[in-house]
Design a protein around this motif. Structure first.
Motif, short mmCIF file in Angstrom:
data_model
loop_
_atom_site.label_atom_id
_atom_site.label_comp_id
_atom_site.label_asym_id
_atom_site.label_seq_id
_atom_site.Cartn_x
_atom_site.Cartn_y
_atom_site.Cartn_z
N ASP A 215 157.71 5.83 103.20
CA ASP A 215 158.55 6.83 102.53
C ASP A 215 158.31 8.26 103.01
OD1 ASP A 215 159.78 4.87 100.95
OD2 ASP A 215 158.15 4.95 99.49
N ARG A 216 157.74 8.43 104.17
CA ARG A 216 157.64 9.76 104.76
C ARG A 216 157.95 9.68 106.24
NH1 ARG A 216 152.41 11.64 106.95
NH2 ARG A 216 151.05 9.85 107.34
N ASP A 217 158.40 10.78 106.81
CA ASP A 217 158.81 10.80 108.21
C ASP A 217 157.67 11.27 109.12
OD1 ASP A 217 161.32 9.83 107.74
OD2 ASP A 217 162.25 11.81 107.57
N ILE A 218 157.61 10.68 110.30
CA ILE A 218 156.65 11.03 111.34
C ILE A 218 157.45 11.18 112.63
CG2 ILE A 218 154.69 10.19 112.71
CD1 ILE A 218 153.88 8.62 110.14
N ALA A 219 157.13 12.20 113.42
CA ALA A 219 157.88 12.44 114.65
C ALA A 219 156.98 12.24 115.87
CB ALA A 219 158.45 13.86 114.66
N PHE A 220 157.60 11.84 116.96
CA PHE A 220 156.90 11.70 118.23
C PHE A 220 157.70 12.39 119.30
CE2 PHE A 220 156.08 9.41 122.24
CZ PHE A 220 154.71 9.62 122.34
N ASP A 221 157.07 13.35 119.95
CA ASP A 221 157.70 14.12 121.03
C ASP A 221 157.20 13.55 122.34
OD1 ASP A 221 159.01 15.97 122.51
OD2 ASP A 221 157.69 17.64 122.03
N ASP A 222 158.10 12.96 123.13
CA ASP A 222 157.70 12.27 124.35
C ASP A 222 157.45 13.26 125.48
OD1 ASP A 222 157.04 10.19 125.92
OD2 ASP A 222 158.98 9.17 125.83
N ALA A 223 156.62 12.85 126.44
CA ALA A 223 156.32 13.65 127.62
C ALA A 223 155.93 12.70 128.74
CB ALA A 223 155.19 14.63 127.34
N SER A 224 155.99 13.21 129.98
CA SER A 224 155.73 12.34 131.13
C SER A 224 154.28 11.89 131.20
CB SER A 224 156.10 13.07 132.43
OG SER A 224 155.35 14.27 132.55
N THR A 225 153.34 12.74 130.76
CA THR A 225 151.93 12.40 130.87
C THR A 225 151.31 12.07 129.52
OG1 THR A 225 151.34 14.74 130.71
CG2 THR A 225 151.59 13.80 132.91
N ARG A 226 151.79 12.69 128.46
CA ARG A 226 151.15 12.48 127.16
C ARG A 226 152.09 12.93 126.05
NH1 ARG A 226 145.09 14.60 125.74
NH2 ARG A 226 144.93 13.80 123.64
N GLY A 227 152.42 12.04 125.17
CA GLY A 227 153.28 12.40 124.05
C GLY A 227 152.48 13.07 122.95
N ARG A 228 153.19 13.46 121.91
CA ARG A 228 152.53 14.16 120.80
C ARG A 228 153.09 13.67 119.48
NH1 ARG A 228 153.18 19.38 117.98
NH2 ARG A 228 155.22 19.56 118.96
N LEU A 229 152.20 13.14 118.64
CA LEU A 229 152.59 12.76 117.29
C LEU A 229 152.61 13.99 116.41
CD1 LEU A 229 150.62 9.47 116.55
CD2 LEU A 229 153.08 9.77 116.40
N MET A 230 153.65 14.11 115.60
CA MET A 230 153.76 15.23 114.67
C MET A 230 153.73 14.70 113.25
SD MET A 230 156.62 17.60 116.58
CE MET A 230 157.46 16.24 117.38
N LEU A 231 152.70 15.10 112.50
CA LEU A 231 152.53 14.66 111.13
C LEU A 231 152.76 15.78 110.14
CD1 LEU A 231 149.27 12.54 111.65
CD2 LEU A 231 151.64 11.78 111.82
N ASP A 232 152.68 17.03 110.62
CA ASP A 232 152.88 18.17 109.74
C ASP A 232 154.33 18.18 109.24
OD1 ASP A 232 153.87 21.33 109.75
OD2 ASP A 232 151.90 21.01 108.85
N PRO A 233 154.53 18.27 107.92
CA PRO A 233 155.89 18.19 107.36
C PRO A 233 156.86 19.19 107.97
CG PRO A 233 154.26 18.01 105.61
CD PRO A 233 153.50 18.36 106.86
N ALA A 234 156.40 20.42 108.26
CA ALA A 234 157.29 21.43 108.82
C ALA A 234 157.77 21.04 110.21
CB ALA A 234 156.58 22.78 108.87
N GLU A 235 156.85 20.52 111.04
CA GLU A 235 157.23 20.09 112.38
C GLU A 235 158.16 18.89 112.32
OE1 GLU A 235 154.11 21.03 115.80
OE2 GLU A 235 153.32 19.61 114.34
N VAL A 236 157.84 17.95 111.46
CA VAL A 236 158.66 16.75 111.34
C VAL A 236 160.06 17.11 110.85
CG1 VAL A 236 158.91 14.54 110.17
CG2 VAL A 236 156.67 15.26 110.97
#
Length: 259
Positions: A215-236
């Motif tokens: 029941d909460r959103d999590i974002a993943f920003d893809d990249a060629s070498t290393r992606g980034r998980l975003m857990l902070d509510p503002a970023e998500v």
């Protein structure tokens, strides 16, 4: 050894310090904690001194024993991901539990939808050290999502370039396109393509993946070498707004075609 731990610089050190803190907070000796976890006293000592790393199974047991609401499980997951330089470790764990996926992809078919041949060809020209091992992990991620009793809801938008970009042979591309059509027929999956005529739009910044987990959103920003998980509510939330804009852009285009 404990004096050498620096929880400000290492997640593994933080885990070691937290194991000891939780044990002392509940007034347990090392032997008592070892008995409750069914391990040797020396194992607890090694965890607390950072000599031995806590693994996922014991992390879950500690959370259940100390009622820490998944603290150790999360710390171990993130520490493992950072240690290997691969945020996909954390992403895979969330994908396995997600009830909803929203994806935007600019150049390649998303990993969850790739055929083994397509994935192998894409990984072979990428920056991974061991393409065969990376392929096994990618196929395991697919299985964890699509072999569940109840499929998650998935809304996927592909840039036109995804279909236009050849990967290896025409036969492999034909098999991949057939796989996309097959997935698009699933009742919980929507696959759409943003046409070239759409021109410039907010999705040109790059691909992303938005998951709904517990029941909460999590974002993943893809990249060629290393992606980034975003857990902070503002970023998500910013990625969520981005997703809504992209979906709205497509809906507006469909309305224009209908007119």
């Amino acid at each position: 050894m404990i004096s050498d731990l620096n929880p400000d610089r290492s997640l593994w050190h933080l885990i070691a310090v937290e194991v000891r803190r939780q044990r002392e907070l509940h007034q347990l000796s090392g032997n008592q904690l070892a008995e409750r976890l069914d391990v040797d006293r020396s194992t607890v000592s090694r965890w607390e001194n950072g000599i031995r790393r806590l693994i996922d199974g014991y992390a879950k047991q500690l959370d259940a024993l100390r009622h820490t609401n998944g603290l150790f499980e999360r710390l171990v997951r993130f520490a493992t991901a950072i240690d290997t330089g691969d945020w996909m470790t954390g992403l895979a764990a969330y994908q396995e539990r997600a009830t909803r996926h929203r994806m935007w992809e600019t150049v390649l078919v998303p990993g969850l939808f790739q055929t083994p041949d397509y994935a192998r060809a894409a990984l072979r020209v990428g920056l991974v050290d061991d393409p065969d091992r990376a392929l096994e992990r990618r196929m395991a991620r697919q299985a964890s999502v699509f072999d569940r009793p109840k499929l998650p809801y998935m809304s996927v938008i592909l840039n036109w370039a995804v279909l236009a970009q050849p990967v290896d042979s025409p036969e492999i591309m034909k098999g991949q396109l057939a796989r996309l059509l097959e997935i698009g027929e699933l009742p919980t999956v929507s696959v759409r393509v943003l046409e070239r005529e759409a021109g410039e739009h907010c999705g040109l910044d790059g691909p992303f993946h938005l998951l709904t987990v517990d029941d909460r959103d999590i974002a993943f920003d893809d990249a060629s070498t290393r992606g980034r998980l975003m857990l902070d509510p503002a970023e998500v939330q910013s990625v969520g707004v981005y997703t809504d804009l992209e979906l709205g852009y497509m809906e507006a285009g469909r309305d224009q075609e209908a007119d």
